[in-house]
Motif scaffolding. Structure first.
Motif, PDB file in Angstrom:
ATOM      1  N   PRO A  32       0.564  -1.427   0.070  1.00  0.00           N
ATOM      2  CA  PRO A  32      -0.243  -0.394   0.388  1.00  0.00           C
ATOM      3  C   PRO A  32       1.120   1.390   0.237  1.00  0.00           C
ATOM      4  N   LEU A  33       0.200   2.412  -0.527  1.00  0.00           N
ATOM      5  CA  LEU A  33       1.197   3.982  -0.545  1.00  0.00           C
ATOM      6  C   LEU A  33       0.174   4.644   0.145  1.00  0.00           C
ATOM      7  N   CYS A  68       0.120   0.945   6.844  1.00  0.00           N
ATOM      8  CA  CYS A  68       0.911  -0.566   7.548  1.00  0.00           C
ATOM      9  C   CYS A  68       0.341  -1.250   7.015  1.00  0.00           C
ATOM     10  N   GLY A  69      -0.436  -1.897   7.128  1.00  0.00           N
ATOM     11  CA  GLY A  69      -1.116  -2.879   6.670  1.00  0.00           C
ATOM     12  C   GLY A  69      -0.515  -4.109   5.374  1.00  0.00           C
ATOM     13  N   THR A  70      -1.067  -5.046   4.973  1.00  0.00           N
ATOM     14  CA  THR A  70      -1.148  -5.713   3.453  1.00  0.00           C
ATOM     15  C   THR A  70      -1.947  -5.850   2.910  1.00  0.00           C
ATOM     16  N   VAL A  71      -1.279  -5.669   0.907  1.00  0.00           N
ATOM     17  CA  VAL A  71      -2.239  -5.843   0.479  1.00  0.00           C
ATOM     18  C   VAL A  71      -2.947  -7.575   0.380  1.00  0.00           C
ATOM     19  N   GLU A  72      -4.218  -7.877   0.535  1.00  0.00           N
ATOM     20  CA  GLU A  72      -4.257  -9.592   0.674  1.00  0.00           C
ATOM     21  C   GLU A  72      -5.647  -9.694   0.306  1.00  0.00           C
ATOM     22  N   GLY A  73      -5.679 -10.879  -0.976  1.00  0.00           N
ATOM     23  CA  GLY A  73      -6.474 -10.985  -1.703  1.00  0.00           C
ATOM     24  C   GLY A  73      -7.311 -10.021  -3.105  1.00  0.00           C
ATOM     25  N   ALA A  74      -8.405  -9.476  -2.756  1.00  0.00           N
ATOM     26  CA  ALA A  74      -9.826  -8.473  -2.778  1.00  0.00           C
ATOM     27  C   ALA A  74      -9.233  -7.405  -2.239  1.00  0.00           C
ATOM     28  N   GLY A  75      -7.976  -7.004  -1.180  1.00  0.00           N
ATOM     29  CA  GLY A  75      -8.746  -5.881  -0.225  1.00  0.00           C
ATOM     30  C   GLY A  75      -7.564  -5.780   0.281  1.00  0.00           C
ATOM     31  N   LEU A  76      -7.506  -4.992   1.193  1.00  0.00           N
ATOM     32  CA  LEU A  76      -6.153  -4.303   2.598  1.00  0.00           C
ATOM     33  C   LEU A  76      -6.038  -5.015   4.380  1.00  0.00           C
ATOM     34  N   ARG A  77      -5.535  -6.062   4.393  1.00  0.00           N
ATOM     35  CA  ARG A  77      -5.791  -6.314   5.912  1.00  0.00           C
ATOM     36  C   ARG A  77      -5.090  -4.709   6.987  1.00  0.00           C
ATOM     37  N   CYS A  78      -5.238  -4.659   7.670  1.00  0.00           N
ATOM     38  CA  CYS A  78      -4.326  -3.946   8.684  1.00  0.00           C
ATOM     39  C   CYS A  78      -4.234  -4.843   9.378  1.00  0.00           C
ATOM     40  N   GLY A  79      -2.914  -3.715   9.536  1.00  0.00           N
ATOM     41  CA  GLY A  79      -1.597  -4.518  10.048  1.00  0.00           C
ATOM     42  C   GLY A  79      -1.574  -4.397  11.633  1.00  0.00           C
ATOM     43  N   TYR A  80      -2.525  -4.023  12.769  1.00  0.00           N
ATOM     44  CA  TYR A  80      -2.636  -3.986  14.043  1.00  0.00           C
ATOM     45  C   TYR A  80      -3.088  -5.405  14.496  1.00  0.00           C
ATOM     46  N   HIS A  81      -4.530  -5.084  13.624  1.00  0.00           N
ATOM     47  CA  HIS A  81      -5.368  -6.763  14.786  1.00  0.00           C
ATOM     48  C   HIS A  81      -5.874  -7.517  13.128  1.00  0.00           C
TER      49      HIS A  81
END
Length: 353
Positions: A32-33, A68-81
């Motif tokens: 992510p940017l 601060c998260g990661t690109v995963e599948g069809a979306g964006l996953r938060c890097g905390y929980h």
């Protein structure tokens, strides 16, 4: 939906309800940017299906930036929980929990890719929908041209950059080693300024002039040149067409005139009131009898923008240090002044919830 009781009106620093440049397609890779656009923190990303999206850069759970998260599948996953958000900003998964609260969502900003440019719609209200398509820039896909570009960050307000682009008389003083030329010729060039409700166009013609260094390196001119500079200002960007042909061999009135062409795209996007993102590309038509000089043109264009950046940031620092100055007008200011009046007119009250 925002109700009338929840709405108040406040002046905005920027024209809203329009497309702004958020970046270039090639910037979105596997991460992510983070990018603040018009004081709105956003995160841009490309889902694994190839679609690009822009979301509010703040998780609705504990406020960590989603960048601060990661690109995963069809979306964006938060890097905390680990909350997973789709490209529309809706939470579609909470690890360890089946039920997803209806309020588990973040703001999604309409984002479109066109000609390798990322355009984001910034509305005056939370439910503002895009009107029309983002601007086209066909020279990124025209087979007659090759291009390159980059992204700069300015510690200066966006309108100072537009002032610079609309007044190319400074080339003879700031860019002597690349696209400059004779300063006297630049300051005395014939200038025509036209405008509409949404644009300002500045045309500068310099017949029978000497080619500057970048021009002679890229094109086999035989002597004097007939040079042109055409700047088209829009509230979100400028398109600049510059170039030259051997003196007396063509007409300025011919839109398909031969010779050396440089097509510059300048996405000038406010980050905040006092900082700016500058997204630029330069497209050129390589001469068939010369080695490809695209890299040379791009590199020398980058060098000129580095010079502009030094000037503009020093200009702003001096304004901050010494306060408002007299800012007298001279003959080269017709284009920048008209653009500033256009921007002032386009500023509208914005919804604050």
């Amino acid at each position: 939906m925002v109700t009338p009781a929840e709405v108040k009106r406040a002046p905005t620093l920027f024209p809203l309800d329009r497309w702004y440049v958020a970046g270039f397609s090639w910037e979105l890779k596997d991460k992510p940017l983070a990018r603040t656009i018009l004081s709105r923190p956003m995160v841009l990303f490309r889902a694994q299906d190839g679609s690009a999206a822009a979301l509010q850069d703040r998780c609705c759970h504990r406020d960590l930036p989603l960048s601060c998260g990661t690109v995963e599948g069809a979306g964006l996953r938060c890097g905390y929980h680990g909350l997973l958000f789709d490209t529309a900003g809706k939470c579609v998964e909470i690890p360890g929990q089946e039920r997803i609260p209806a309020k588990a969502c973040v703001t999604s900003y309409p984002l479109q890719e066109r000609d390798q440019i990322l355009w984001v719609w910034v509305g005056s209200a939370p439910d503002s929908a895009p009107v029309g398509e983002p601007p086209a820039y066909p020279f990124h896909s025209d087979a007659a041209y090759k291009f390159g570009g980059d992204v700069y960050h300015y510690d200066a307000p966006w309108q100072l950059i537009h002032d610079n682009l609309l007044d190319l008389s400074h080339l003879g003083y700031v860019h002597l080693k690349t696209i400059g030329g004779n300063p006297t010729l630049h300051m005395n060039a014939a200038v025509k300024v036209e405008s509409t409700e949404e644009t300002v166009r500045v045309i500068r013609l310099m017949p029978e002039s000497d080619p500057p260094p970048t021009y002679t390196a890229a094109w086999p001119f035989v002597g004097k040149i007939d040079r042109w500079q055409e700047v088209e200002f829009h509230p979100s960007h400028c398109a600049i067409w510059t170039g030259a042909m051997d003196h007396g061999t063509g007409s300025y009135d011919d839109p398909n005139r031969h010779g050396f062409h440089m097509r510059g795209f300048h996405g000038v996007t406010p980050e905040t009131e006092t900082t700016t993102h500058y997204f630029w590309t330069i497209a050129t038509n390589p001469h068939p009898d010369r080695a490809d000089v695209t890299t040379l043109v791009v590199d020398q264009t980058a060098a000129t923008f580095e010079e502009d950046k030094v000037i503009i940031e020093a200009q702003y620092q001096n304004q901050v240090r010494q306060g408002p100055g007299p800012n007298i007008d001279i003959h080269v200011d017709a284009g920048p002044n008209r653009a500033r009046r256009l921007i002032t007119r386009l500023r509208q009250p914005t919804v604050v919830v």
